[in-house]
Design a protein around this motif. Sequence first.
Motif, PDB file in Angstrom:
ATOM      1  N   ARG A  51       0.826  -0.930  -0.013  1.00 26.44           N
ATOM      2  CA  ARG A  51       0.308   0.345   0.124  1.00 26.44           C
ATOM      3  C   ARG A  51      -0.009   1.693  -0.008  1.00 26.44           C
ATOM      4  O   ARG A  51       0.981   1.865   1.212  1.00 26.44           O
ATOM      5  CB  ARG A  51      -1.406   0.263   1.369  1.00 26.44           C
ATOM      6  N   SER A  53       2.220   5.216  -1.120  1.00 25.15           N
ATOM      7  CA  SER A  53       1.872   5.938  -1.851  1.00 25.15           C
ATOM      8  C   SER A  53       2.851   6.544  -3.071  1.00 25.15           C
ATOM      9  O   SER A  53       3.660   5.856  -3.244  1.00 25.15           O
ATOM     10  CB  SER A  53       1.922   7.067  -0.721  1.00 25.15           C
ATOM     11  N   THR A  54       2.887   7.193  -3.772  1.00 28.29           N
ATOM     12  CA  THR A  54       3.582   8.511  -4.637  1.00 28.29           C
ATOM     13  C   THR A  54       4.655   7.988  -4.278  1.00 28.29           C
ATOM     14  O   THR A  54       5.564   8.078  -4.903  1.00 28.29           O
ATOM     15  CB  THR A  54       2.689   8.903  -5.391  1.00 28.29           C
ATOM     16  N   ASP A  56       6.073   7.557  -1.085  1.00 27.37           N
ATOM     17  CA  ASP A  56       7.139   5.300  -1.077  1.00 27.37           C
ATOM     18  C   ASP A  56       7.208   4.949  -1.979  1.00 27.37           C
ATOM     19  O   ASP A  56       8.491   4.522  -2.769  1.00 27.37           O
ATOM     20  CB  ASP A  56       5.946   5.028  -0.473  1.00 27.37           C
TER      21      ASP A  56
END
Length: 465
Positions: A51, A53-54, A56
């Motif tokens: 999961r 994020s951008t 990450d």
Amino acid sequence: MSPTTPPQAPVSPPGRKAFHAGLITACAGLLVGLDTGLISQALGFIGTDFRASTRDQEWIVSVLMLGASVGSLGAGTFSARFGRRAVLTAAMVLMFAGACLCTNAVGIPQILTGRLLIGVAIGICTFTAPLYISETMSGHLRGSMVSTFSMLQSAGILAGYLAGGILSAGGHWRWMVSMPMLPAALLFIGCFFLPPSPSWLIARGQDAKARTVLRALRNTPAEADAEFASIKAETERGRPSGLNLLRRQPNFRRSVMLGICLQVMQQLTGINVVMYYTPKILQNAHFGTSGAAWATVLIGVINTIVGIAAIFLVNRWGRRPLLCASAAIMAFSLAIAAVITGLHLSSVPATLCLLAALLTFVGGFGLGAGPLVWTLCSEIQPLEGRDFGVGCSTLANWWADWIVSNTFLSIVSVIGFGRTFGGFALMNVIFIAFTLLFVPETRDVPLETIETNLLSGKKLRDIGK
């Protein structure tokens, strides 16, 4: 009964040992490229599983460049002290360990740690391999063998793309990130068969061994002895090295700055945006996930084919013409991509044109900017400051790569793909002007001649004459 003379081992033909050493070293490029191809295909699956994020995902890609900057920064000091072979061997150990961590990751922090180690290994390879090749190859092989290093990076990218395309159907990203372990182990073994760098041996006062190595690497003893005398003369001048040379020798500062600018310009062409984020670019253009994966493979194919062609062209056309042609092709392709994505054209012809533009862009990079920047950066530095100079330019490459790859998705989210591609197209136009003004032609020119011209104060673009 008289004793019989034991059979002697067959003598290798002249130049074969040098070729084999260069080829083994150039294979480090395979590992550099393999990671690029693999993470491009694995990134989406890693993001889904954890999961991410951008931001990450940007860090998963770009933390490697931070590691590479550390590796390239330390590689100069350690290769000067322990030798090129030892440093390349250590890089293979780090590569293997980093791939193990990523394969068994239980969260994003472990993946970041593993990719940081891989980055350190890649930074070492991109510094040490071209340097070792430039010091062990004769002039007519030097450009081709450094281009082979670059071509094998392309082959590694293609292998990563292919593996990702095959494994993406089942989402097997752990298999993808484990792939560098085998070639790292094989290259670890191969490093023990490399001869030491003659320049490094002479710098360490091991003249007899250096002469022996040169005679094994050159076509004739006379050629080896002449090169030994030239390297020895340069070493005995007693110039300061590294930072001291940078402070005291303004002409050395010019070559260091040229190397830094070349590497920064290489990254500002936008190459790693395309290589890392092609699946996302194509999915934005309404390719399906599977279609984007296999279209990415096609980019890898073009990158490899052009990389092979560059090996033969680099010593035929020269550095400057190929660099200018390369940047012109990239500028034109990205301008087309900017128009298509900026106008949000989504028809089938427009989508195919976008893919064609990306393919042409990658081909243009592989033709010149890819291999020749690394070649030039290892050629233009004087012997006493070569480790420092190449280290600075390699470090600049990875910092520029980190900035570009760590901000691309965020920039696109603000100004869109069209303006982003347009900015990279402009950078390639600037690259042409920079090449014409400052880059020398070094084809078939001995390193000692380039050094003499540089330190005598000739213009940078004339130091290869």
